[in-house]
Design an enzyme around this catalytic site. Structure first.
Site, PDB file in Angstrom:
ATOM      1  N   CYS A   1      50.815  50.730  30.517  1.00  0.00           N
ATOM      2  CA  CYS A   1      50.665  52.088  31.056  1.00  0.00           C
ATOM      3  C   CYS A   1      51.795  52.342  32.053  1.00  0.00           C
ATOM      4  CB  CYS A   1      49.295  52.255  31.716  1.00  0.00           C
ATOM      5  SG  CYS A   1      47.956  52.026  30.528  1.00  0.00           S
TER       6      CYS A   1
ATOM      7  N   SER B   1      39.851  55.065  31.499  1.00  0.00           N
ATOM      8  CA  SER B   1      41.059  55.500  32.198  1.00  0.00           C
ATOM      9  C   SER B   1      41.685  56.640  31.412  1.00  0.00           C
ATOM     10  CB  SER B   1      42.032  54.320  32.300  1.00  0.00           C
ATOM     11  OG  SER B   1      41.474  53.337  33.128  1.00  0.00           O
TER      12      SER B   1
ATOM     13  N   ASN C   1      48.825  54.515  43.598  1.00  0.00           N
ATOM     14  CA  ASN C   1      49.274  53.477  44.531  1.00  0.00           C
ATOM     15  C   ASN C   1      50.673  53.041  44.137  1.00  0.00           C
ATOM     16  OD1 ASN C   1      46.924  53.162  46.206  1.00  0.00           O
ATOM     17  ND2 ASN C   1      45.925  52.377  44.372  1.00  0.00           N
TER      18      ASN C   1
ATOM     19  N   CYS D   1      35.911  43.289  42.273  1.00  0.00           N
ATOM     20  CA  CYS D   1      36.815  43.783  41.236  1.00  0.00           C
ATOM     21  C   CYS D   1      37.448  42.560  40.552  1.00  0.00           C
ATOM     22  CB  CYS D   1      37.870  44.669  41.904  1.00  0.00           C
ATOM     23  SG  CYS D   1      39.073  45.324  40.766  1.00  0.00           S
TER      24      CYS D   1
ATOM     25  N   GLU E   1      44.249  38.211  40.353  1.00  0.00           N
ATOM     26  CA  GLU E   1      43.633  38.560  41.622  1.00  0.00           C
ATOM     27  C   GLU E   1      42.202  39.057  41.464  1.00  0.00           C
ATOM     28  OE1 GLU E   1      47.602  39.544  44.162  1.00  0.00           O
ATOM     29  OE2 GLU E   1      46.944  40.907  42.615  1.00  0.00           O
TER      30      GLU E   1
ATOM     31  N   GLY F   1      44.531  43.405  33.806  1.00  0.00           N
ATOM     32  CA  GLY F   1      44.277  43.230  32.380  1.00  0.00           C
ATOM     33  C   GLY F   1      43.348  44.269  31.795  1.00  0.00           C
ATOM     34  N   GLU F   2      43.329  44.294  30.469  1.00  0.00           N
ATOM     35  CA  GLU F   2      42.469  45.222  29.734  1.00  0.00           C
ATOM     36  C   GLU F   2      41.279  44.414  29.199  1.00  0.00           C
ATOM     37  OE1 GLU F   2      41.881  48.477  28.876  1.00  0.00           O
ATOM     38  OE2 GLU F   2      40.296  47.581  27.646  1.00  0.00           O
TER      39      GLU F   2
ATOM     40  N   CYS G   1      49.186  42.345  31.192  1.00  0.00           N
ATOM     41  CA  CYS G   1      48.516  43.252  30.259  1.00  0.00           C
ATOM     42  C   CYS G   1      49.561  43.758  29.279  1.00  0.00           C
ATOM     43  CB  CYS G   1      47.893  44.435  31.006  1.00  0.00           C
ATOM     44  SG  CYS G   1      47.014  45.581  29.905  1.00  0.00           S
TER      45      CYS G   1
ATOM     46  N   CYS H   1      44.157  49.591  43.521  1.00  0.00           N
ATOM     47  CA  CYS H   1      44.279  49.695  42.060  1.00  0.00           C
ATOM     48  C   CYS H   1      45.728  49.716  41.644  1.00  0.00           C
ATOM     49  CB  CYS H   1      43.709  51.018  41.569  1.00  0.00           C
ATOM     50  SG  CYS H   1      41.993  51.166  41.835  1.00  0.00           S
TER      51      CYS H   1
ATOM     52  N   SER I   1      35.979  48.799  32.687  1.00  0.00           N
ATOM     53  CA  SER I   1      36.949  49.893  32.683  1.00  0.00           C
ATOM     54  C   SER I   1      37.941  49.647  31.552  1.00  0.00           C
ATOM     55  CB  SER I   1      37.687  49.933  34.024  1.00  0.00           C
ATOM     56  OG  SER I   1      38.754  50.858  33.970  1.00  0.00           O
TER      57      SER I   1
ATOM     58  N   CYS J   1      51.424  51.468  36.007  1.00  0.00           N
ATOM     59  CA  CYS J   1      50.626  50.300  36.386  1.00  0.00           C
ATOM     60  C   CYS J   1      51.500  49.069  36.552  1.00  0.00           C
ATOM     61  CB  CYS J   1      49.569  50.052  35.310  1.00  0.00           C
ATOM     62  SG  CYS J   1      48.632  48.535  35.575  1.00  0.00           S
TER      63      CYS J   1
HETATM   64  N1  SAH Z   1      42.880  47.899  32.059  1.00  0.00           N
HETATM   65  C1  SAH Z   1      41.747  48.604  32.508  1.00  0.00           C
HETATM   66  C2  SAH Z   1      41.202  48.162  33.850  1.00  0.00           C
HETATM   67  C3  SAH Z   1      42.166  47.749  34.930  1.00  0.00           C
HETATM   68  S1  SAH Z   1      43.054  48.941  35.814  1.00  0.00           S
HETATM   69  C4  SAH Z   1      42.016  50.103  32.532  1.00  0.00           C
HETATM   70  O1  SAH Z   1      43.175  50.471  32.390  1.00  0.00           O
HETATM   71  O2  SAH Z   1      41.063  50.849  32.665  1.00  0.00           O
HETATM   72  C5  SAH Z   1      41.848  49.788  36.859  1.00  0.00           C
HETATM   73  C6  SAH Z   1      42.220  51.255  37.115  1.00  0.00           C
HETATM   74  O3  SAH Z   1      43.361  51.364  37.965  1.00  0.00           O
HETATM   75  C7  SAH Z   1      42.567  51.984  35.832  1.00  0.00           C
HETATM   76  O4  SAH Z   1      41.992  53.268  35.808  1.00  0.00           O
HETATM   77  C8  SAH Z   1      44.060  52.083  35.946  1.00  0.00           C
HETATM   78  O5  SAH Z   1      44.578  53.103  35.133  1.00  0.00           O
HETATM   79  C9  SAH Z   1      44.249  52.320  37.415  1.00  0.00           C
HETATM   80  N2  SAH Z   1      45.622  52.099  37.892  1.00  0.00           N
HETATM   81  C10 SAH Z   1      46.568  51.310  37.339  1.00  0.00           C
HETATM   82  N3  SAH Z   1      47.707  51.373  38.078  1.00  0.00           N
HETATM   83  C11 SAH Z   1      47.466  52.204  39.114  1.00  0.00           C
HETATM   84  C12 SAH Z   1      48.241  52.637  40.233  1.00  0.00           C
HETATM   85  N4  SAH Z   1      49.479  52.213  40.431  1.00  0.00           N
HETATM   86  N5  SAH Z   1      47.658  53.488  41.110  1.00  0.00           N
HETATM   87  C13 SAH Z   1      46.382  53.881  40.940  1.00  0.00           C
HETATM   88  N6  SAH Z   1      45.606  53.503  39.915  1.00  0.00           N
HETATM   89  C14 SAH Z   1      46.135  52.669  39.005  1.00  0.00           C
HETATM   90 FE1  SF4 Z   2      46.709  47.404  31.283  1.00  0.00          FE
HETATM   91 FE2  SF4 Z   2      44.858  48.943  32.539  1.00  0.00          FE
HETATM   92 FE3  SF4 Z   2      47.325  48.550  33.605  1.00  0.00          FE
HETATM   93 FE4  SF4 Z   2      47.058  50.045  31.412  1.00  0.00          FE
HETATM   94  S1  SF4 Z   2      46.207  50.500  33.485  1.00  0.00           S
HETATM   95  S2  SF4 Z   2      48.633  48.483  31.755  1.00  0.00           S
HETATM   96  S3  SF4 Z   2      45.425  48.981  30.350  1.00  0.00           S
HETATM   97  S4  SF4 Z   2      45.760  46.998  33.291  1.00  0.00           S
END
Ligand code: SAH
Ligand code: SF4
Length: 383
Positions: A125, A239, A316, A114, A101, A185-186, A121, A359, A217, A128
């Site tokens: 985390c 993050s 979220n 974005c 997306e 993704g990362e 990924c 996010c 990020s 996520c």
């Molecule tokens: N992988 C990278 C970038 C993508 S995620 C990273 O982790 O930084 C973009 C941001 O959204 C990151 O800070 C991530 O931790 C956050 N994020 C992931 N899942 C989320 C959720 N369910 N609610 C709010 N933020 C979230």
């Molecule tokens: Fe991957 Fe970023 Fe989600 Fe962590 S927060 S699982 S690094 S996309």
């Protein structure tokens, strides 16, 4: 070239996979001069052109050659949704039943895109939904820069239709002023393809964005942060999400490999070359998990030596995540402690959540491979 040329047929090269130097080198292999490569680059990225025949100032013989051996192929949008708050989300088919997306967020003085870097990924985390899908594959450079290519084109068409422009006339006001690599993704786990795409974002022959307006990020892959500093320093967001290693080991498992002390040192090294003089720390607000006043005070001590700003992200939710969003009052109190310590702190407005574009909700509906296949078929059929 990207390692996976996913969008090209096997014998045709996708020119969106090249940054300027790469295209110059590839043209040299064809016996063509560097200025020809730059000309084609501008057609592709300034004009959004994907048809060699339309490149009227490129020699006819070269156009014919390119038509034989090359394509300009961005990813294909299979769904286009607009949120009530103006955020627009595209679901893109990246082959093999994978979808990623891209989200456009309009604001008063800027427009932010974005962008995704991987299908799924591997970093898992805890909070996520992309992580919960597991890893499918890296996106190619063409698929990454193709998101900007496509969004520019589709947003430009919408704007031209909304204004009184004659056919063929262009309003050159920039719609997308900022790019954040904060989609699925990362980015630093797909380093080479992401850097090729970043170079195109920055290059005047392509998108000409300022380094300060392009943000990567990362969850904190320390060696790749050092490489990014050397090869393509852009604005950095990290993050963080936890104020101590015990908690971060659980929420952001890559912390077990690169703990907070190493992460903070990497941030400081990055700042020696960064276009901005601070790192943005992202911090997801999880009710009762990482959002107490004690956590906030622990954070203040943790970042004492690192020039930074904080961006608090209200969690979220997605099905069966096991977490809840912190209350507005808890977020306010947490932010207050950071602000009182002199740290610029903002709380992210949740945008686009009615179209699952907020996010961590990206591709929330396409969690496992089987469901993703079905889902993709459904949205393709809806077209
Ligand atoms: N992988 C990278 C970038 C993508 S995620 C990273 O982790 O930084 C973009 C941001 O959204 C990151 O800070 C991530 O931790 C956050 N994020 C992931 N899942 C989320 C959720 N369910 N609610 C709010 N933020 C979230
Ligand atoms: Fe991957 Fe970023 Fe989600 Fe962590 S927060 S699982 S690094 S996309």
């Amino acid at each position: 070239m990207s390692e996976v040329s996913g969008m090209s047929t096997s014998d045709q090269v996708n020119l969106l996979d090249f940054d300027v130097d790469g295209l110059v080198a590839w043209f040299a292999g064809l016996g063509e001069k560097p200025f020809r490569a730059r000309q084609v680059m501008r057609w592709m990225h300034h004009e959004g052109c994907d048809d060699f025949d339309a490149m009227t100032d490129v020699a006819k013989s070269l156009r014919a050659k390119l038509k034989d051996i090359a394509v300009i192929r961005p990813p294909v949008p299979v769904r286009d949704s607009i949120s009530a708050d103006g955020a627009r989300k595209w679901l893109l088919d990246v082959g093999n039943a994978n979808a990623v997306e891209t989200v456009f967020i309009p604001e008063t003085n800027r427009g932010t895109l974005c962008v995704s870097s991987q299908a799924g990924c591997a970093l898992d985390c805890a909070f996520c939904s992309t992580g919960k899908q597991g890893f499918n594959r890296n996106l190619t450079a063409a698929e990454i820069i193709g998101q900007l290519w496509l969004a520019n084109k589709l947003l430009g068409a919408a704007r031209d239709a909304a204004t009184d422009l004659e056919a063929g006339e262009k309003d050159n006001g920039r719609i997308i002023s900022n790019v954040v690599m904060m989609g699925m993704g990362e980015p630093l786990a797909n380093f080479d393809n992401v850097v090729t795409a970043l170079r195109l974002m920055l290059d005047d022959h392509a998108y000409g964005l300022s380094r300060r307006r392009v943000t990567v990020s990362t969850s904190g892959i320390v060696p790749a942060m050092d490489r990014l500093r050397e090869e393509c320093p852009v604005a950095l967001a990290v993050s963080l999400h936890a104020s101590n290693d015990t908690l971060r080991d659980r929420l952001v498992p890559i912390n077990q490999k690169y703990p907070l002390r190493e992460l903070m040192a990497a941030c400081q090294r990055y700042l020696e070359r960064a276009p901005r003089d601070f790192v943005t720390f992202e911090y997801v607000m999880l009710d009762g998990v990482n959002d107490s006043e004690a956590h906030a005070r622990e954070l203040v001590a943790l970042v004492r030596d690192t020039p930074c700003k904080f961006n608090l992200i209200p969690f979220n939710p997605f099905p069966s995540s096991g977490f809840l969003r912190s209350s507005a009052e808890r977020i306010r109190r947490f932010a207050g402690i950071l602000i009182d310590a002199g740290i610029v702190t903002t709380t992210r407005k949740t945008r686009g959540d009615d179209v699952d574009a907020a996010c961590g909700q990206l591709a929330g509906q396409v969690q496992d491979k089987t469901r993703r296949t079905v889902r993709l078929r459904q949205v393709t059929e809806e077209r």
